[in-house]
Design a protein around this motif. Structure first.
Motif, short mmCIF file in Angstrom:
data_model
loop_
_atom_site.label_atom_id
_atom_site.label_comp_id
_atom_site.label_asym_id
_atom_site.label_seq_id
_atom_site.Cartn_x
_atom_site.Cartn_y
_atom_site.Cartn_z
N ILE A 231 0.87 -1.18 0.00
CA ILE A 231 0.00 0.00 0.00
C ILE A 231 0.90 1.22 0.00
O ILE A 231 1.82 1.33 0.82
CB ILE A 231 -0.92 0.02 1.24
CG1 ILE A 231 -1.78 -1.25 1.27
CG2 ILE A 231 -1.79 1.28 1.24
CD1 ILE A 231 -2.52 -1.45 2.57
N GLY A 232 0.64 2.14 -0.94
CA GLY A 232 1.47 3.32 -1.02
C GLY A 232 0.73 4.50 -1.60
O GLY A 232 -0.40 4.38 -2.06
N ASP B 199 -0.26 5.27 -9.80
CA ASP B 199 -1.64 4.90 -10.15
C ASP B 199 -1.67 3.94 -11.35
O ASP B 199 -2.48 3.02 -11.39
CB ASP B 199 -2.47 6.14 -10.49
CG ASP B 199 -2.74 7.01 -9.27
OD1 ASP B 199 -2.57 6.52 -8.13
OD2 ASP B 199 -3.11 8.19 -9.46
N ARG B 200 -0.79 4.17 -12.31
CA ARG B 200 -0.76 3.34 -13.52
C ARG B 200 -0.36 1.90 -13.24
O ARG B 200 -0.87 0.98 -13.87
CB ARG B 200 0.19 3.93 -14.56
CG ARG B 200 -0.48 4.90 -15.51
CD ARG B 200 0.41 5.22 -16.68
NE ARG B 200 1.52 6.11 -16.36
CZ ARG B 200 1.42 7.43 -16.19
NH1 ARG B 200 0.25 8.01 -16.31
NH2 ARG B 200 2.46 8.16 -15.90
N ILE B 201 0.57 1.70 -12.30
CA ILE B 201 1.05 0.33 -12.07
C ILE B 201 0.32 -0.36 -10.91
O ILE B 201 0.49 -1.56 -10.72
CB ILE B 201 2.57 0.28 -11.86
CG1 ILE B 201 2.99 0.97 -10.57
CG2 ILE B 201 3.30 0.83 -13.07
CD1 ILE B 201 4.44 0.71 -10.19
N ALA B 202 -0.46 0.38 -10.16
CA ALA B 202 -1.18 -0.20 -9.02
C ALA B 202 -2.22 -1.20 -9.50
O ALA B 202 -2.84 -1.03 -10.54
CB ALA B 202 -1.86 0.91 -8.22
N SER B 203 -2.42 -2.24 -8.70
CA SER B 203 -3.48 -3.20 -8.99
C SER B 203 -4.84 -2.53 -8.82
O SER B 203 -5.78 -2.82 -9.56
CB SER B 203 -3.39 -4.40 -8.04
OG SER B 203 -2.13 -5.00 -8.13
N VAL B 204 -4.94 -1.64 -7.86
CA VAL B 204 -6.17 -0.90 -7.60
C VAL B 204 -5.82 0.45 -6.99
O VAL B 204 -4.82 0.58 -6.29
CB VAL B 204 -7.13 -1.70 -6.68
CG1 VAL B 204 -6.58 -1.83 -5.29
CG2 VAL B 204 -8.50 -1.09 -6.65
N ARG C 104 -11.92 -2.78 3.85
CA ARG C 104 -13.18 -3.18 3.20
C ARG C 104 -12.91 -3.73 1.81
O ARG C 104 -13.47 -4.76 1.42
CB ARG C 104 -14.14 -2.00 3.12
CG ARG C 104 -14.89 -1.74 4.40
CD ARG C 104 -16.01 -0.73 4.21
NE ARG C 104 -15.64 0.64 4.46
CZ ARG C 104 -15.38 1.15 5.65
NH1 ARG C 104 -15.41 0.39 6.71
NH2 ARG C 104 -15.07 2.43 5.80
N PHE C 105 -12.02 -3.09 1.06
CA PHE C 105 -11.70 -3.57 -0.27
C PHE C 105 -11.13 -4.99 -0.20
O PHE C 105 -11.53 -5.88 -0.93
CB PHE C 105 -10.72 -2.65 -0.99
CG PHE C 105 -10.28 -3.22 -2.31
CD1 PHE C 105 -11.05 -3.01 -3.44
CD2 PHE C 105 -9.15 -4.00 -2.41
CE1 PHE C 105 -10.69 -3.58 -4.66
CE2 PHE C 105 -8.78 -4.56 -3.62
CZ PHE C 105 -9.55 -4.34 -4.73
N CYS C 106 -10.17 -5.19 0.71
CA CYS C 106 -9.52 -6.50 0.81
C CYS C 106 -10.50 -7.59 1.25
O CYS C 106 -10.43 -8.71 0.75
CB CYS C 106 -8.36 -6.41 1.80
SG CYS C 106 -7.00 -5.39 1.22
N SER D 139 -0.92 -4.48 -5.45
CA SER D 139 -0.58 -3.17 -4.90
C SER D 139 -1.81 -2.26 -4.87
O SER D 139 -2.63 -2.28 -5.77
CB SER D 139 0.53 -2.51 -5.72
OG SER D 139 0.17 -2.47 -7.09
N ILE D 140 -1.89 -1.47 -3.81
CA ILE D 140 -3.01 -0.55 -3.61
C ILE D 140 -2.45 0.86 -3.48
O ILE D 140 -1.69 1.16 -2.56
CB ILE D 140 -3.81 -0.90 -2.35
CG1 ILE D 140 -4.39 -2.32 -2.45
CG2 ILE D 140 -4.93 0.12 -2.12
CD1 ILE D 140 -5.03 -2.82 -1.16
N ALA D 141 -2.84 1.72 -4.41
CA ALA D 141 -2.49 3.14 -4.31
C ALA D 141 -3.61 3.80 -3.52
O ALA D 141 -4.78 3.73 -3.90
CB ALA D 141 -2.36 3.75 -5.70
N PHE D 142 -3.27 4.41 -2.39
CA PHE D 142 -4.26 5.05 -1.53
C PHE D 142 -4.03 6.55 -1.52
O PHE D 142 -2.99 7.02 -1.07
CB PHE D 142 -4.17 4.48 -0.12
CG PHE D 142 -5.24 5.00 0.80
CD1 PHE D 142 -6.54 4.54 0.69
CD2 PHE D 142 -4.95 5.95 1.77
CE1 PHE D 142 -7.54 5.02 1.53
CE2 PHE D 142 -5.94 6.43 2.61
CZ PHE D 142 -7.24 5.96 2.48
#
Length: 71
Positions: free
Chosen positions: A19-20, A46-51, A63-65, A35-38
């Motif tokens: 998470i980053g 943002d482009r390489i994040a899974s979500v 909640r997402f997980c 990977s989660i961009a928060f």
């Protein structure tokens, strides 16, 4: 450093969630399975994040997980 952590805990990179929110997290995102961009401040992240999650509430990551196990 990341590979040392994986070895220490005996986990494979595809078993790890990162998470980053900034450019400093790019290498970490590249080495993990999910990977989660928060509230990211970096378009490259943002482009390489899974979500990407944009929220004022950190609990939205949990909640997402919990509710998107197959995502």
């Amino acid at each position: 450093m990341g590979e040392e952590i994986l070895e220490r805990f005996n986990v494979k990179s595809d078993e790890v969630v990162a998470i980053g929110d900034s450019k400093g997290d790019l290498d970490m995102f590249r080495m993990v399975g999910f990977s989660i961009a928060f509230n990211s401040s970096c378009e490259d992240l943002d482009r390489i994040a899974s979500v990407c999650i944009s929220s004022q509430n950190l609990a939205d990551i949990i909640r997402f997980c919990l509710f998107n196990k197959g995502a």
